[in-house]
Scaffold this motif. Structure first.
Motif, PDB file in Angstrom:
ATOM      1  N   LEU A  79       0.830  -1.206   0.000  1.00  0.00           N
ATOM      2  CA  LEU A  79       0.000   0.000   0.000  1.00  0.00           C
ATOM      3  C   LEU A  79       0.861   1.252   0.000  1.00  0.00           C
ATOM      4  O   LEU A  79       0.556   2.222  -0.688  1.00  0.00           O
ATOM      5  N   ALA A  80       1.949   1.232   0.768  1.00  0.00           N
ATOM      6  CA  ALA A  80       2.835   2.401   0.832  1.00  0.00           C
ATOM      7  C   ALA A  80       3.421   2.707  -0.540  1.00  0.00           C
ATOM      8  O   ALA A  80       3.496   3.871  -0.947  1.00  0.00           O
ATOM      9  N   VAL A  81       3.808   1.679  -1.266  1.00  0.00           N
ATOM     10  CA  VAL A  81       4.348   1.882  -2.617  1.00  0.00           C
ATOM     11  C   VAL A  81       3.246   2.383  -3.548  1.00  0.00           C
ATOM     12  O   VAL A  81       3.447   3.330  -4.308  1.00  0.00           O
ATOM     13  N   ALA A  82       2.091   1.759  -3.488  1.00  0.00           N
ATOM     14  CA  ALA A  82       0.994   2.132  -4.385  1.00  0.00           C
ATOM     15  C   ALA A  82       0.522   3.571  -4.151  1.00  0.00           C
ATOM     16  O   ALA A  82       0.191   4.280  -5.098  1.00  0.00           O
ATOM     17  N   TRP A  83       0.500   3.991  -2.903  1.00  0.00           N
ATOM     18  CA  TRP A  83       0.047   5.334  -2.566  1.00  0.00           C
ATOM     19  C   TRP A  83       1.184   6.360  -2.573  1.00  0.00           C
ATOM     20  O   TRP A  83       0.969   7.536  -2.215  1.00  0.00           O
ATOM     21  N   THR A  93      -4.088  -1.633  -7.590  1.00  0.00           N
ATOM     22  CA  THR A  93      -5.130  -2.231  -6.756  1.00  0.00           C
ATOM     23  C   THR A  93      -5.232  -3.727  -7.037  1.00  0.00           C
ATOM     24  O   THR A  93      -5.276  -4.542  -6.108  1.00  0.00           O
ATOM     25  N   LYS A  94      -5.256  -4.106  -8.305  1.00  0.00           N
ATOM     26  CA  LYS A  94      -5.348  -5.522  -8.671  1.00  0.00           C
ATOM     27  C   LYS A  94      -4.147  -6.304  -8.138  1.00  0.00           C
ATOM     28  O   LYS A  94      -4.289  -7.429  -7.656  1.00  0.00           O
ATOM     29  N   SER A  95      -2.971  -5.716  -8.229  1.00  0.00           N
ATOM     30  CA  SER A  95      -1.758  -6.367  -7.735  1.00  0.00           C
ATOM     31  C   SER A  95      -1.838  -6.591  -6.218  1.00  0.00           C
ATOM     32  O   SER A  95      -1.472  -7.656  -5.712  1.00  0.00           O
ATOM     33  N   ILE A  96      -2.344  -5.602  -5.500  1.00  0.00           N
ATOM     34  CA  ILE A  96      -2.483  -5.726  -4.047  1.00  0.00           C
ATOM     35  C   ILE A  96      -3.536  -6.769  -3.701  1.00  0.00           C
ATOM     36  O   ILE A  96      -3.338  -7.587  -2.787  1.00  0.00           O
ATOM     37  N   LEU A  97      -4.640  -6.782  -4.423  1.00  0.00           N
ATOM     38  CA  LEU A  97      -5.687  -7.778  -4.159  1.00  0.00           C
ATOM     39  C   LEU A  97      -5.202  -9.195  -4.432  1.00  0.00           C
ATOM     40  O   LEU A  97      -5.548 -10.128  -3.696  1.00  0.00           O
ATOM     41  N   ARG A  98      -4.385  -9.366  -5.476  1.00  0.00           N
ATOM     42  CA  ARG A  98      -3.796 -10.696  -5.742  1.00  0.00           C
ATOM     43  C   ARG A  98      -2.927 -11.126  -4.563  1.00  0.00           C
ATOM     44  O   ARG A  98      -2.986 -12.272  -4.112  1.00  0.00           O
ATOM     45  N   ALA A  99      -2.122 -10.206  -4.060  1.00  0.00           N
ATOM     46  CA  ALA A  99      -1.262 -10.512  -2.914  1.00  0.00           C
ATOM     47  C   ALA A  99      -2.106 -10.839  -1.684  1.00  0.00           C
ATOM     48  O   ALA A  99      -1.773 -11.750  -0.923  1.00  0.00           O
ATOM     49  N   ALA A 100      -3.211 -10.123  -1.499  1.00  0.00           N
ATOM     50  CA  ALA A 100      -4.089 -10.367  -0.355  1.00  0.00           C
ATOM     51  C   ALA A 100      -4.676 -11.773  -0.419  1.00  0.00           C
ATOM     52  O   ALA A 100      -4.696 -12.496   0.583  1.00  0.00           O
ATOM     53  N   HIS A 101      -5.146 -12.162  -1.590  1.00  0.00           N
ATOM     54  CA  HIS A 101      -5.715 -13.501  -1.733  1.00  0.00           C
ATOM     55  C   HIS A 101      -4.644 -14.568  -1.533  1.00  0.00           C
ATOM     56  O   HIS A 101      -4.907 -15.612  -0.920  1.00  0.00           O
ATOM     57  N   LEU A 157       7.297  -8.445  -3.884  1.00  0.00           N
ATOM     58  CA  LEU A 157       5.893  -8.049  -3.972  1.00  0.00           C
ATOM     59  C   LEU A 157       5.735  -6.541  -4.159  1.00  0.00           C
ATOM     60  O   LEU A 157       4.908  -6.093  -4.954  1.00  0.00           O
ATOM     61  N   THR A 158       6.524  -5.770  -3.430  1.00  0.00           N
ATOM     62  CA  THR A 158       6.407  -4.310  -3.545  1.00  0.00           C
ATOM     63  C   THR A 158       6.907  -3.826  -4.904  1.00  0.00           C
ATOM     64  O   THR A 158       6.350  -2.880  -5.461  1.00  0.00           O
ATOM     65  N   ASN A 179      10.255   4.645  -5.830  1.00  0.00           N
ATOM     66  CA  ASN A 179      11.632   4.239  -5.509  1.00  0.00           C
ATOM     67  C   ASN A 179      12.008   4.638  -4.096  1.00  0.00           C
ATOM     68  O   ASN A 179      12.681   3.883  -3.381  1.00  0.00           O
ATOM     69  N   GLY A 180      11.574   5.821  -3.677  1.00  0.00           N
ATOM     70  CA  GLY A 180      11.856   6.275  -2.315  1.00  0.00           C
ATOM     71  C   GLY A 180      11.244   5.350  -1.278  1.00  0.00           C
ATOM     72  O   GLY A 180      11.887   4.994  -0.287  1.00  0.00           O
ATOM     73  N   VAL A 181      10.000   4.946  -1.508  1.00  0.00           N
ATOM     74  CA  VAL A 181       9.328   4.040  -0.576  1.00  0.00           C
ATOM     75  C   VAL A 181       9.992   2.665  -0.606  1.00  0.00           C
ATOM     76  O   VAL A 181      10.186   2.037   0.438  1.00  0.00           O
ATOM     77  N   LEU A 182      10.373   2.193  -1.798  1.00  0.00           N
ATOM     78  CA  LEU A 182      11.084   0.902  -1.883  1.00  0.00           C
ATOM     79  C   LEU A 182      12.371   0.936  -1.067  1.00  0.00           C
ATOM     80  O   LEU A 182      12.715  -0.055  -0.405  1.00  0.00           O
ATOM     81  N   GLN A 183      13.069   2.064  -1.099  1.00  0.00           N
ATOM     82  CA  GLN A 183      14.303   2.186  -0.296  1.00  0.00           C
ATOM     83  C   GLN A 183      13.998   2.189   1.208  1.00  0.00           C
ATOM     84  O   GLN A 183      14.746   1.614   2.001  1.00  0.00           O
ATOM     85  N   GLU A 184      12.894   2.817   1.586  1.00  0.00           N
ATOM     86  CA  GLU A 184      12.490   2.799   2.994  1.00  0.00           C
ATOM     87  C   GLU A 184      12.168   1.375   3.444  1.00  0.00           C
ATOM     88  O   GLU A 184      12.499   0.981   4.568  1.00  0.00           O
TER      89      GLU A 184
END
Length: 191
Positions: A79-83, A93-101, A157-158, A179-184
Motif C-alpha cells: 500500500l505504501a508503494v501504491a500510494w 489495486t489488482k496487484s495488491i488484491l492478488r497478494a491479499a488472496h 511483492l512491492t 523508488n523512495g518508498v522501496l528504499q524505505e
C-alpha cells in the motif's frame, strides 16, 4: 415438482426476509461489540496474540490493526508503494488484491474490509511507520536466512506493485516516489 401455492410462496418469502433481517442484525451487533471494545482491550488482546513491543502494539492498534486483522499487516508495504504518489492506479489495486488472496485474506473477512478501506482512502503515514517498527522487531528475532527470505519476498511483492502502473512505453515504470518508498522498505530490514 409442483409450483408452490400463493400462501407457500408468501411463507417462503417471509422466511427469507426474516433470515436476512437477523443476519443483518447479527452483523450489526458484532460491529457494535467490536466498537465497544476499548482501545486498551484491543491492545491487550493483540499483546496476547503476538510478541511485539508495547510501542509497536500501540501503533498497530491506533491504525486499526487488532488480532482479527493482523494478516493485513503484510500488505502495508504494498500500500505504501501504491500510494507513494498519493494516487492508487487500478493495476496497483489488482496487484495488491492478488497478494491479499495469496496471503489467505478472503473477501468479506475483517482483513479484507480493512484492506478495502486502505484501497479507497490513503492510509496515514503512521501506518507505514508502524509496519517499519514491526519489521525491525521481527528481523531481530529471525535467523539471518529467515530475515533475508522475508526481505526478498516483501521486496519482490512491492516491486510488482511499483511496476504495475507501468510507465510511458515501458520507460520510467517506477516513479521517484515509489523508488523512495522501496528504499524505505529495504531500510526497515537493516537493523
Amino acid at each position: 415438482m409442483s409450483k408452490p401455492s400463493g400462501t407457500e410462496s408468501l411463507s417462503h418469502n417471509a422466511a427469507t426476509l426474516e433470515n436476512l433481517f437477523f443476519a443483518k442484525k447479527d452483523a450489526k451487533l458484532l460491529s457494535i461489540r467490536r466498537a465497544e471494545q476499548t482501545l486498551e482491550q484491543r491492545k491487550a488482546a493483540l499483546q496476547e496474540f503476538t510478541s511485539f513491543s508495547t510501542e509497536t502494539i500501540n501503533e498497530l492498534v491506533e491504525n486499526g490493526i487488532d488480532q482479527h486483522t493482523l494478516k493485513a499487516v503484510s500488505l502495508i508495504p504494498l500500500l505504501a508503494v501504491a500510494w507513494a504518489d498519493h494516487h492508487l492506479d487500478q493495476k496497483e489495486t489488482k496487484s495488491i488484491l492478488r497478494a491479499a488472496h495469496a496471503e489467505g485474506i478472503d473477501d468479506g473477512s475483517d482483513e479484507y474490509e480493512l484492506l478495502e478501506h486502505w484501497l479507497n482512502e490513503e492510509p496515514e503515514p503512521s501506518l507505514f511507520q508502524a509496519w517499519k517498527h514491526l519489521i525491525a522487531e521481527s528481523v531481530q528475532k529471525l535467523s539471518a536466512e529467515e530475515a533475508q527470505s522475508l526481505e526478498s519476498q516483501v521486496l519482490k511483492l512491492t516491486q510488482r506493485v511499483a511496476e504495475a502502473a507501468g510507465g510511458l512505453l515501458g520507460f520510467a515504470s517506477v516513479s521517484d516516489e515509489e523508488n523512495g518508498v522501496l528504499q524505505e522498505i529495504k531500510g526497515a530490514f537493516s537493523v
